[in-house]
Design a protein around this motif. Structure first.
Motif, short mmCIF file in Angstrom:
data_model
loop_
_atom_site.label_atom_id
_atom_site.label_comp_id
_atom_site.label_asym_id
_atom_site.label_seq_id
_atom_site.Cartn_x
_atom_site.Cartn_y
_atom_site.Cartn_z
N ALA A 99 0.82 -1.21 0.00
CA ALA A 99 0.00 0.00 0.00
C ALA A 99 0.86 1.26 0.00
CB ALA A 99 -0.93 0.00 1.21
N ALA A 100 2.06 1.16 0.58
CA ALA A 100 2.94 2.33 0.67
C ALA A 100 3.88 2.46 -0.54
CB ALA A 100 3.77 2.26 1.95
N MET A 101 3.76 1.54 -1.49
CA MET A 101 4.62 1.61 -2.67
C MET A 101 4.37 2.92 -3.43
SD MET A 101 4.36 -2.25 -4.24
CE MET A 101 4.81 -1.66 -5.85
N PRO A 102 5.42 3.51 -3.96
CA PRO A 102 5.23 4.73 -4.76
C PRO A 102 4.62 4.39 -6.12
CG PRO A 102 7.56 4.14 -4.67
CD PRO A 102 6.83 3.17 -3.79
N LEU A 103 3.29 4.50 -6.20
CA LEU A 103 2.58 4.21 -7.44
C LEU A 103 2.17 5.49 -8.16
CD1 LEU A 103 0.26 1.35 -6.18
CD2 LEU A 103 2.34 1.14 -7.54
N SER A 104 1.47 6.34 -7.46
CA SER A 104 0.95 7.55 -8.11
C SER A 104 2.06 8.57 -8.35
CB SER A 104 -0.18 8.16 -7.30
OG SER A 104 0.26 8.55 -6.04
N ILE A 105 3.09 8.58 -7.53
CA ILE A 105 4.16 9.57 -7.69
C ILE A 105 4.90 9.39 -9.02
CG2 ILE A 105 6.32 10.47 -6.74
CD1 ILE A 105 5.14 9.82 -3.95
N PRO A 106 5.41 8.18 -9.34
CA PRO A 106 6.08 8.04 -10.63
C PRO A 106 5.14 8.29 -11.80
CG PRO A 106 6.57 6.16 -9.23
CD PRO A 106 5.53 6.97 -8.53
N LEU A 107 3.87 7.90 -11.67
CA LEU A 107 2.91 8.16 -12.73
C LEU A 107 2.73 9.66 -12.93
CD1 LEU A 107 0.86 7.19 -14.80
CD2 LEU A 107 -0.82 7.04 -12.95
N ALA A 108 2.57 10.39 -11.83
CA ALA A 108 2.42 11.85 -11.93
C ALA A 108 3.69 12.49 -12.48
CB ALA A 108 2.08 12.42 -10.56
N MET A 109 4.86 12.02 -12.06
CA MET A 109 6.12 12.56 -12.59
C MET A 109 6.19 12.33 -14.10
SD MET A 109 8.73 11.26 -9.59
CE MET A 109 10.19 11.53 -10.58
N TRP A 110 5.81 11.14 -14.53
CA TRP A 110 5.84 10.82 -15.94
C TRP A 110 4.89 11.73 -16.72
CZ3 TRP A 110 2.19 9.00 -19.38
CH2 TRP A 110 2.69 8.65 -20.63
N ILE A 111 3.70 11.97 -16.16
CA ILE A 111 2.72 12.83 -16.83
C ILE A 111 3.28 14.25 -16.97
CG2 ILE A 111 0.48 13.96 -16.56
CD1 ILE A 111 -0.49 11.27 -15.33
N VAL A 112 3.88 14.79 -15.89
CA VAL A 112 4.46 16.13 -15.95
C VAL A 112 5.57 16.18 -17.00
CG1 VAL A 112 5.81 17.85 -14.67
CG2 VAL A 112 3.81 16.78 -13.60
N TYR A 113 6.45 15.19 -16.96
CA TYR A 113 7.56 15.19 -17.93
C TYR A 113 7.05 15.02 -19.37
CZ TYR A 113 11.71 14.10 -20.53
OH TYR A 113 12.70 14.12 -21.47
N ALA A 114 6.08 14.12 -19.56
CA ALA A 114 5.56 13.89 -20.91
C ALA A 114 4.88 15.14 -21.47
CB ALA A 114 4.57 12.72 -20.90
N GLU A 115 4.25 15.91 -20.61
CA GLU A 115 3.56 17.13 -21.06
C GLU A 115 4.54 18.27 -21.32
OE1 GLU A 115 0.29 17.51 -21.78
OE2 GLU A 115 0.05 15.36 -21.40
N THR A 116 5.62 18.34 -20.52
CA THR A 116 6.52 19.49 -20.62
C THR A 116 7.85 19.19 -21.31
OG1 THR A 116 7.57 19.04 -18.48
CG2 THR A 116 5.58 20.43 -18.47
N ARG A 117 8.31 17.95 -21.21
CA ARG A 117 9.65 17.56 -21.68
C ARG A 117 10.73 18.45 -21.06
NH1 ARG A 117 9.09 12.54 -23.21
NH2 ARG A 117 7.60 12.28 -24.88
N ASP A 118 10.44 18.91 -19.83
CA ASP A 118 11.34 19.83 -19.14
C ASP A 118 11.75 19.19 -17.82
OD1 ASP A 118 12.39 21.87 -17.46
OD2 ASP A 118 11.27 23.41 -18.55
N LEU A 119 13.03 18.83 -17.73
CA LEU A 119 13.52 18.20 -16.50
C LEU A 119 13.46 19.14 -15.31
CD1 LEU A 119 16.57 16.21 -17.90
CD2 LEU A 119 14.36 15.30 -17.15
N GLY A 120 13.64 20.44 -15.55
CA GLY A 120 13.57 21.42 -14.46
C GLY A 120 12.18 21.49 -13.86
N GLN A 121 11.15 21.55 -14.70
CA GLN A 121 9.78 21.58 -14.19
C GLN A 121 9.43 20.26 -13.50
OE1 GLN A 121 6.68 22.86 -16.84
NE2 GLN A 121 7.98 24.43 -17.75
N THR A 122 9.91 19.16 -14.05
CA THR A 122 9.66 17.86 -13.44
C THR A 122 10.37 17.77 -12.10
OG1 THR A 122 9.48 16.92 -15.67
CG2 THR A 122 9.71 15.38 -13.84
N ALA A 123 11.58 18.31 -12.01
CA ALA A 123 12.30 18.32 -10.73
C ALA A 123 11.57 19.18 -9.70
CB ALA A 123 13.72 18.85 -10.93
N HIS A 124 11.04 20.33 -10.10
CA HIS A 124 10.28 21.18 -9.19
C HIS A 124 9.02 20.46 -8.70
CE1 HIS A 124 8.87 24.84 -7.31
NE2 HIS A 124 7.69 24.66 -7.92
#
Length: 111
Positions: free
Chosen positions: A32-57
């Protein structure tokens, strides 16, 4: 398409938690504590922006928001351990979570 695969995997893990919890509460808790939604959300942010800086923020904000989430779990655990009804324990946990987020926002930690 990949987004739906990730969502499907997350649902499968939740279903596994529901089944496994009958045999091992510890293993179900770990799953239950596995990071599931976090990597998915990170991927969505990166896929939409292609910006590592915004994804890091975004990832920094996610990291900082984990501490209020731990406050939620701690508060719910303590309330449940004191035999507070389940719904009230969740409500208390969410109150702690929201309070911590608001304090962090007011202090400028979450921007």
């Amino acid at each position: 398409m990949e987004r739906w695969i990730n969502v499907g995997i997350a649902w499968l893990i939740l279903a596994a938690v529901a089944i496994i919890q009958e045999r091992s509460r510890v293993l179900a808790g770990i799953m239950a504590a596995m990071p599931l939604s976090i990597p998915l959300a990170m991927w969505i942010v990166y896929a939409e922006t292609r910006d590592l800086g915004q994804t890091a923020h975004f990832t920094r904000s996610t990291f900082l928001a984990l501490i209020p989430s731990l406050g939620f779990v701690l508060a719910a655990w303590l309330l449940l351990a004191r035999r507070v009804p389940f719904g009230w324990s969740l409500l208390g946990g969410y109150g702690v979570w929201l309070g911590m987020l608001l304090i962090w926002r007011w202090l400028g930690i979450l921007r």
